[in-house]
Design an enzyme around this catalytic site. Structure first.
Site, PDB file in Angstrom:
ATOM      1  N   CYS A  77      16.313   3.213  10.404  1.00 47.13           N
ATOM      2  CA  CYS A  77      16.791   1.903  10.837  1.00 47.13           C
ATOM      3  C   CYS A  77      17.706   2.140  12.036  1.00 47.13           C
ATOM      4  O   CYS A  77      18.776   2.733  11.888  1.00 47.13           O
ATOM      5  CB  CYS A  77      17.566   1.240   9.696  1.00 47.13           C
ATOM      6  SG  CYS A  77      18.285  -0.322  10.180  1.00 47.13           S
ATOM      7  N   ASN A 201       6.151  -2.845  10.596  1.00 46.70           N
ATOM      8  CA  ASN A 201       7.016  -3.748  11.373  1.00 46.70           C
ATOM      9  C   ASN A 201       6.210  -4.221  12.582  1.00 46.70           C
ATOM     10  O   ASN A 201       5.658  -3.390  13.315  1.00 46.70           O
ATOM     11  CB  ASN A 201       8.266  -2.994  11.832  1.00 46.70           C
ATOM     12  CG  ASN A 201       9.056  -2.445  10.650  1.00 46.70           C
ATOM     13  OD1 ASN A 201       9.647  -3.190   9.891  1.00 46.70           O
ATOM     14  ND2 ASN A 201       9.024  -1.121  10.466  1.00 46.70           N
ATOM     15  N   CYS A 228      15.387  -5.563  15.668  1.00 45.28           N
ATOM     16  CA  CYS A 228      15.070  -4.344  14.914  1.00 45.28           C
ATOM     17  C   CYS A 228      15.182  -3.182  15.902  1.00 45.28           C
ATOM     18  O   CYS A 228      14.462  -3.144  16.916  1.00 45.28           O
ATOM     19  CB  CYS A 228      13.654  -4.454  14.347  1.00 45.28           C
ATOM     20  SG  CYS A 228      13.070  -2.913  13.604  1.00 45.28           S
TER      21      CYS A 228
END
Ligand SMILES: N[C@@H](CCC[C@H](N)C(=O)O)C(=O)O
Length: 319
Positions: A77, A201, A228
């Protein structure tokens, strides 16, 4: 049980950061996933895109585990690592550290403020793989780089890349961006499906001008988020592959929560992407996990300055 946490964000991608470095909550794997679902629920008193668990590492300065709001664990992340990196840097009194993540030990470094007064960190996004098996994407070829994927959609040209979490990105025009296409595609590849068995994603990229792009991402395990980090890194790489942008140059990446800067580094047979942006603390709180109640809450004052960055980003997007 009482848990202490910090609510933080990178580009409006928000997280609950729980420090387990010097406090053992005795979480089981199931408990970590349950807490992500319980505390990230937007209808609860906290709400977030995910939880960042900060742990000791035997080989790095600290370790980050990230759980999406649906309770699934992700391998990386980018926005979260800036927040986790800031937390570990400040805790250890360092400006540069290595953080262990699921698949790689990654560099986090304090950087010059991206906007006046905004704590800014650089994270080195790697490893980068175009091998479809690394996402996984189940198709009868080794890579999908700027190609159509007729099993999913006839209209768009996609690139599939793992950084190392899985991304599917397409450069789109205004009408594609304004349509429901991204939601439809994303729901398809993040539900039971044969192409992306672990989900992916999905990012739509709009080229705004030289060294400027806009990226909107539907995140696996979450849904649409303000931003993101790994997706913005992957998208910057995609725009370099097609010659819209160049490696080693700053790319301003605008998103619905603000903006970051990415720099793509090309090596002989690999890539690394620097993701540079805010790591902003909103508040710290003590939570009673029995009922999810916030027992104590102390606000930080950092968000006010962050709003200035958002106004700037919005003015660029409105041009
Ligand atoms: N928001 C993150 C990515 C979080 C994980 C992702 N949803 C996944 O499941 O791969 C980022 O900033 O990179």
């Amino acid at each position: 049980m009482m848990i202490e946490l910090i609510k933080c964000h990178g580009s409006g991608n928000d997280f609950l950061l729980i420090d387990e470095m010097d406090r053992d909550y005795g979480f089981t794997e199931e408990r970590r996933a349950e807490l992500a679902k319980q505390l990230c629920d937007r209808d609860s008193s906290l709400g977030a895109d995910g939880i960042l668990y900060i742990l000791n590492s035997e080989k790095a300065d600290g370790r980050m585990r990230v759980f999406n709001s649906d309770g699934s664990e992700a391998s990386m992340c980018g926005n979260g690592l800036r927040c986790a990196g800031r937390y570990i840097c400040e805790k250890l009194g360092l400006e540069e550290i290595i953080v262990e993540t699921m698949k790689a030990d990654l560099q986090v470094k304090k950087e010059e403020d991206i906007f006046p007064g905004i704590p800014t960190y650089l994270v080195g996004i790697s490893p980068v793989s175009f091998q479809v098996r690394d996402l996984p994407l189940v198709i009868d070829q080794e890579t999908l780089i700027q190609e159509r994927l007729p099993q999913l959609n006839d209209e768009l040209v996609f690139t599939a890349v793992a950084v190392p979490n899985p991304h599917l990105a397409a450069i789109v025009n205004d009408s594609q961006l304004d349509s429901s296409l991204q939601k439809e595609l994303s729901e398809k590849v993040n539900g039971p499906n044969k192409l992306f068995p672990d989900g992916v994603n999905v990012s739509f990229i709009k080229v705004l001008g030289k060294n400027q792009i806009y990226v909107r991402t539907f995140e696996r395990g979450v849904g649409f988020t303000n931003a993101c980090g790994t997706a913005m890194s992957a998208s910057s790489l995609v725009t370099c592959l097609i010659g819209e942008n160049q490696a080693e140059e700053n790319i301003s990446v605008f998103n619905n929560g603000g903006m970051v800067r990415c720099v793509v580094h090309k090596y002989e047979d690999s890539y690394k992407i620097d993701l540079i942006g805010n790591a902003t603390y909103l508040y710290k709180a003590s939570i009673d996990t029995e009922n999810g109640f916030v027992m104590e809450k102390e606000e930080y004052s950092e968000q006010e300055l962050y709003r200035k960055l958002q106004e700037h980003a919005q003015s660029v997007l409105n041009k």
